[in-house]
Write an enzyme that holds these catalytic residues in place. Structure first.
Site, PDB file in Angstrom:
ATOM      1  N   GLY A  76       0.768  -1.128  -0.116  1.00 59.53           N
ATOM      2  CA  GLY A  76       0.060  -0.014  -0.042  1.00 59.53           C
ATOM      3  C   GLY A  76       0.930   1.185   0.036  1.00 59.53           C
ATOM      4  O   GLY A  76       1.857   1.500   0.760  1.00 59.53           O
TER       5      GLY A  76
ATOM      6  N   GLY B 152      -0.038   4.524  -0.502  1.00 57.95           N
ATOM      7  CA  GLY B 152      -1.026   5.820  -0.476  1.00 57.95           C
ATOM      8  C   GLY B 152      -0.278   6.938   0.626  1.00 57.95           C
ATOM      9  O   GLY B 152       1.001   6.900   0.699  1.00 57.95           O
TER      10      GLY B 152
ATOM     11  N   ASN C 219     -12.125  -4.557   2.100  1.00 64.25           N
ATOM     12  CA  ASN C 219     -10.898  -4.585   2.732  1.00 64.25           C
ATOM     13  C   ASN C 219     -10.382  -6.224   3.207  1.00 64.25           C
ATOM     14  O   ASN C 219      -9.326  -6.749   3.150  1.00 64.25           O
ATOM     15  CB  ASN C 219     -10.671  -3.790   3.971  1.00 64.25           C
ATOM     16  CG  ASN C 219     -10.437  -2.274   3.504  1.00 64.25           C
ATOM     17  OD1 ASN C 219     -10.147  -2.040   2.198  1.00 64.25           O
ATOM     18  ND2 ASN C 219     -10.342  -1.289   4.312  1.00 64.25           N
TER      19      ASN C 219
ATOM     20  N   THR D 254      -4.278  -1.171   8.247  1.00 60.21           N
ATOM     21  CA  THR D 254      -5.574  -1.220   7.474  1.00 60.21           C
ATOM     22  C   THR D 254      -6.846  -1.082   8.347  1.00 60.21           C
ATOM     23  O   THR D 254      -6.819  -2.212   9.211  1.00 60.21           O
ATOM     24  CB  THR D 254      -5.764  -2.203   6.238  1.00 60.21           C
ATOM     25  OG1 THR D 254      -4.608  -2.102   5.200  1.00 60.21           O
ATOM     26  CG2 THR D 254      -7.021  -2.321   5.692  1.00 60.21           C
ATOM     27  N   ASN D 255      -7.806  -0.404   8.143  1.00 58.89           N
ATOM     28  CA  ASN D 255      -9.072  -0.249   8.948  1.00 58.89           C
ATOM     29  C   ASN D 255     -10.074  -1.321   8.471  1.00 58.89           C
ATOM     30  O   ASN D 255     -10.013  -1.553   7.094  1.00 58.89           O
ATOM     31  CB  ASN D 255      -9.547   0.972   9.154  1.00 58.89           C
ATOM     32  CG  ASN D 255      -8.881   1.823  10.306  1.00 58.89           C
ATOM     33  OD1 ASN D 255      -8.625   1.154  11.435  1.00 58.89           O
ATOM     34  ND2 ASN D 255      -8.611   3.009  10.159  1.00 58.89           N
TER      35      ASN D 255
ATOM     36  N   HIS E  28      -9.423  -0.553  18.123  1.00 58.03           N
ATOM     37  CA  HIS E  28      -9.109   0.806  17.919  1.00 58.03           C
ATOM     38  C   HIS E  28     -10.473   1.307  17.460  1.00 58.03           C
ATOM     39  O   HIS E  28     -11.118   0.627  16.587  1.00 58.03           O
ATOM     40  CB  HIS E  28      -8.233   0.803  16.533  1.00 58.03           C
ATOM     41  CG  HIS E  28      -7.913   1.860  15.908  1.00 58.03           C
ATOM     42  ND1 HIS E  28      -7.251   3.045  16.654  1.00 58.03           N
ATOM     43  CD2 HIS E  28      -7.918   2.403  14.651  1.00 58.03           C
ATOM     44  CE1 HIS E  28      -7.175   4.020  15.615  1.00 58.03           C
ATOM     45  NE2 HIS E  28      -7.379   3.405  14.562  1.00 58.03           N
TER      46      HIS E  28
HETATM   47  P1  A3D Z   1      -4.746   5.493   0.910  1.00 59.36           P
HETATM   48  O1  A3D Z   1      -3.955   6.883   0.828  1.00 59.36           O
HETATM   49  O2  A3D Z   1      -5.949   5.467   0.346  1.00 59.36           O
HETATM   50  O3  A3D Z   1      -3.623   4.478   0.698  1.00 59.36           O
HETATM   51  C1  A3D Z   1      -4.321   3.260   0.338  1.00 59.36           C
HETATM   52  C2  A3D Z   1      -3.551   2.421  -0.832  1.00 59.36           C
HETATM   53  O4  A3D Z   1      -3.900   0.926  -0.845  1.00 59.36           O
HETATM   54  C3  A3D Z   1      -3.844   2.912  -2.166  1.00 59.36           C
HETATM   55  O5  A3D Z   1      -2.717   3.545  -2.755  1.00 59.36           O
HETATM   56  C4  A3D Z   1      -4.552   1.922  -2.868  1.00 59.36           C
HETATM   57  O6  A3D Z   1      -4.147   1.850  -4.126  1.00 59.36           O
HETATM   58  C5  A3D Z   1      -3.953   0.602  -2.215  1.00 59.36           C
HETATM   59  N1  A3D Z   1      -4.448  -0.515  -2.488  1.00 59.36           N
HETATM   60  C6  A3D Z   1      -5.858  -0.829  -2.499  1.00 59.36           C
HETATM   61  N2  A3D Z   1      -5.982  -2.186  -2.760  1.00 59.36           N
HETATM   62  C7  A3D Z   1      -4.717  -2.763  -2.916  1.00 59.36           C
HETATM   63  C8  A3D Z   1      -4.479  -4.172  -2.995  1.00 59.36           C
HETATM   64  N3  A3D Z   1      -5.103  -5.089  -2.937  1.00 59.36           N
HETATM   65  N4  A3D Z   1      -3.088  -4.305  -2.952  1.00 59.36           N
HETATM   66  C9  A3D Z   1      -2.210  -3.207  -2.801  1.00 59.36           C
HETATM   67  N5  A3D Z   1      -2.551  -2.146  -2.512  1.00 59.36           N
HETATM   68  C10 A3D Z   1      -3.820  -1.862  -2.762  1.00 59.36           C
HETATM   69  O7  A3D Z   1      -5.253   5.295   2.536  1.00 59.36           O
HETATM   70  P2  A3D Z   1      -4.138   5.787   3.699  1.00 59.36           P
HETATM   71  O8  A3D Z   1      -2.820   5.291   3.266  1.00 59.36           O
HETATM   72  O9  A3D Z   1      -4.582   6.890   4.150  1.00 59.36           O
HETATM   73  O10 A3D Z   1      -4.671   4.688   4.779  1.00 59.36           O
HETATM   74  C11 A3D Z   1      -4.481   3.258   4.458  1.00 59.36           C
HETATM   75  C12 A3D Z   1      -5.245   2.740   5.640  1.00 59.36           C
HETATM   76  O11 A3D Z   1      -4.925   2.797   7.063  1.00 59.36           O
HETATM   77  C13 A3D Z   1      -6.807   2.861   5.381  1.00 59.36           C
HETATM   78  O12 A3D Z   1      -7.389   1.433   5.700  1.00 59.36           O
HETATM   79  C14 A3D Z   1      -6.983   3.672   6.647  1.00 59.36           C
HETATM   80  O13 A3D Z   1      -8.477   3.529   7.245  1.00 59.36           O
HETATM   81  C15 A3D Z   1      -6.236   3.078   7.805  1.00 59.36           C
HETATM   82  N6  A3D Z   1      -5.602   3.852   8.965  1.00 59.36           N
HETATM   83  C16 A3D Z   1      -5.545   3.374   9.998  1.00 59.36           C
HETATM   84  C17 A3D Z   1      -5.251   3.856  11.043  1.00 59.36           C
HETATM   85  C18 A3D Z   1      -4.932   3.123  12.363  1.00 59.36           C
HETATM   86  O14 A3D Z   1      -4.674   3.717  13.321  1.00 59.36           O
HETATM   87  C19 A3D Z   1      -5.339   1.837  12.453  1.00 59.36           C
HETATM   88  C20 A3D Z   1      -5.001   5.126  11.253  1.00 59.36           C
HETATM   89  C21 A3D Z   1      -5.022   5.870   9.866  1.00 59.36           C
HETATM   90  C22 A3D Z   1      -5.268   5.125   8.758  1.00 59.36           C
END
Ligand code: A3D
Length: 320
Positions: free
Chosen positions: A10, A12, A96, A120-121, A176
């Site tokens: 991931g 992002g 997810n 991931t959430n 969480h």
């Molecule tokens: P984001 O910037 O959307 O990045 C997610 C990335 O995952 C994107 O670039 C997608 O292309 C990629 N992706 C989607 N499907 C796949 C796959 N099958 N294989 C590989 N890559 C894929 O999100 P983010 O970086 O801001 O957040 C990522 C996750 O963390 C999300 O689920 C948030 O809800 C979670 N999160 C959790 C916390 C905790 O404290 C637990 C805090 C903040 C965010």
């Protein structure tokens, strides 16, 4: 000695920040993986070009091919989607869960000896599912949430007490989400517990209660401000602290979503508890004494995690 290898599944907002932090700290060589063509390659090149300015040596590679994570020492998983307006929690869970299946299989095939940190959430369910799909030992798969939640608590407490964040320690337990349990009795300023600080007139119970509430909603507060996504700087920094404790065998005591086998009266669930993180992954779960209120809150949190797992099992029969 060969450099360590860190795979970021991931790429992002959190994935890119993780890559930058890991490179700046020279934790190892970095592979950014994503299914979005061009994103991991672009971010890898961009961060590599910061190296000559900031004097860090780290090879960075962007990829959409799991064979590139071969032999990774650490995998940090942020792949997936965040909840969008109109999407139910179950919709998100379904999407997810499928992502965790492909990521788990990729890790199982190419990095079976890695220490895996899931972000991931919905966190406590996704880390459980990722462990199931990857088949890795439970002590080598953890979820990041507690370090972030307690950092938020520490930040607000340091503001309240007008002291350095360095001297504020705090524990946040449980799942969480809204049901997390910030434990006031174990949160201190230079070793002095918060209830004593209240007695000393440094704050009031009402103000601490408000801080606890703000900590519980800490993620939502940032989503409401950003509007287009969720927090990423502090989440990435928190996961890097966990990765570093593993890579350097530091044995830090950090709150993580860990697999419980009877501790805190919980069996076969991932829930946030204090853990010793070292070269063996989760080397120990620290079982602290909770008062009646914290115990009751912890149980609410555990029940919420159980509900999520039941939903996962209904969506994917192979998990039942
Ligand atoms: P984001 O910037 O959307 O990045 C997610 C990335 O995952 C994107 O670039 C997608 O292309 C990629 N992706 C989607 N499907 C796949 C796959 N099958 N294989 C590989 N890559 C894929 O999100 P983010 O970086 O801001 O957040 C990522 C996750 O963390 C999300 O689920 C948030 O809800 C979670 N999160 C959790 C916390 C905790 O404290 C637990 C805090 C903040 C965010």
């Amino acid at each position: 000695m060969a450099r360590k290898k860190i795979a970021l599944i991931g790429s992002g907002m959190i994935g890119g920040t993780l890559a930058h932090l890991a490179a700046m700290r020279e934790l190892g060589d970095i592979v950014l993986f994503d299914i979005a063509e061009g994103i991991p390659q672009g971010k890898a090149l961009d961060i590599a070009q910061a190296g000559p300015v900031d004097d860090f040596d780290a090879n960075l590679k962007g990829s959409s091919d799991y064979s590139d994570i071969e032999g990774a020492d650490v995998c940090i998983v942020t792949a997936g989607v965040a909840r969008k307006p109109g999407m139910s929690r179950d919709d998100l869970l379904g999407i997810n869960l499928k992502v965790m299946k492909s990521v788990g299989e990729g890790i199982k095939a190419h990095a079976p000896n890695a220490f895996v940190i899931c972000i991931t959430n919905p966190l406590d369910a996704m880390v459980w599912a990722l462990r199931e799909f990857s088949g890795l030992p439970h002590n080598m798969v953890v979820g990041m949430a507690g370090v972030l939640d307690s950092a938020r608590f520490r930040h607000f407490l340091a503001e309240e007490f007008q002291v350095s964040v360095e001297d504020v320690t705090a524990f946040v337990l449980g799942g969480h989400g809204d049901t997390m349990v910030p434990v006031v009795e174990y949160s201190t300023v230079a070793g002095v517990p918060i209830p004593d600080l209240i007695k000393m007139g440094w704050s009031t119970k009402e103000r601490i209660d408000a801080i606890v509430k703000r900590t519980r909603g800490g993620g939502g507060e940032i989503v409401a401000l950003l509007k287009t996504g969720s927090a990423y700087y502090a989440p990435a920094t928190s996961a890097i602290a966990m990765a570093e404790s593993f890579l350097k065998d530091k044995n830090r005591v950090l709150p993580c979503a860990a697999h419980l086998t009877g501790q805190y009266g919980v069996d076969n669930l991932y829930v946030g508890v204090p853990c010793v993180l070292g070269a063996g992954g989760v080397e120990k779960v620290v079982e602290i004494e909770l008062n009646a209120e914290a115990k009751a809150n912890f149980q609410v949190s555990v029940d919420a995690v159980k509900e999520l797992l039941d939903a996962c099992k209904q969506i994917d029969g192979s998990l039942a």
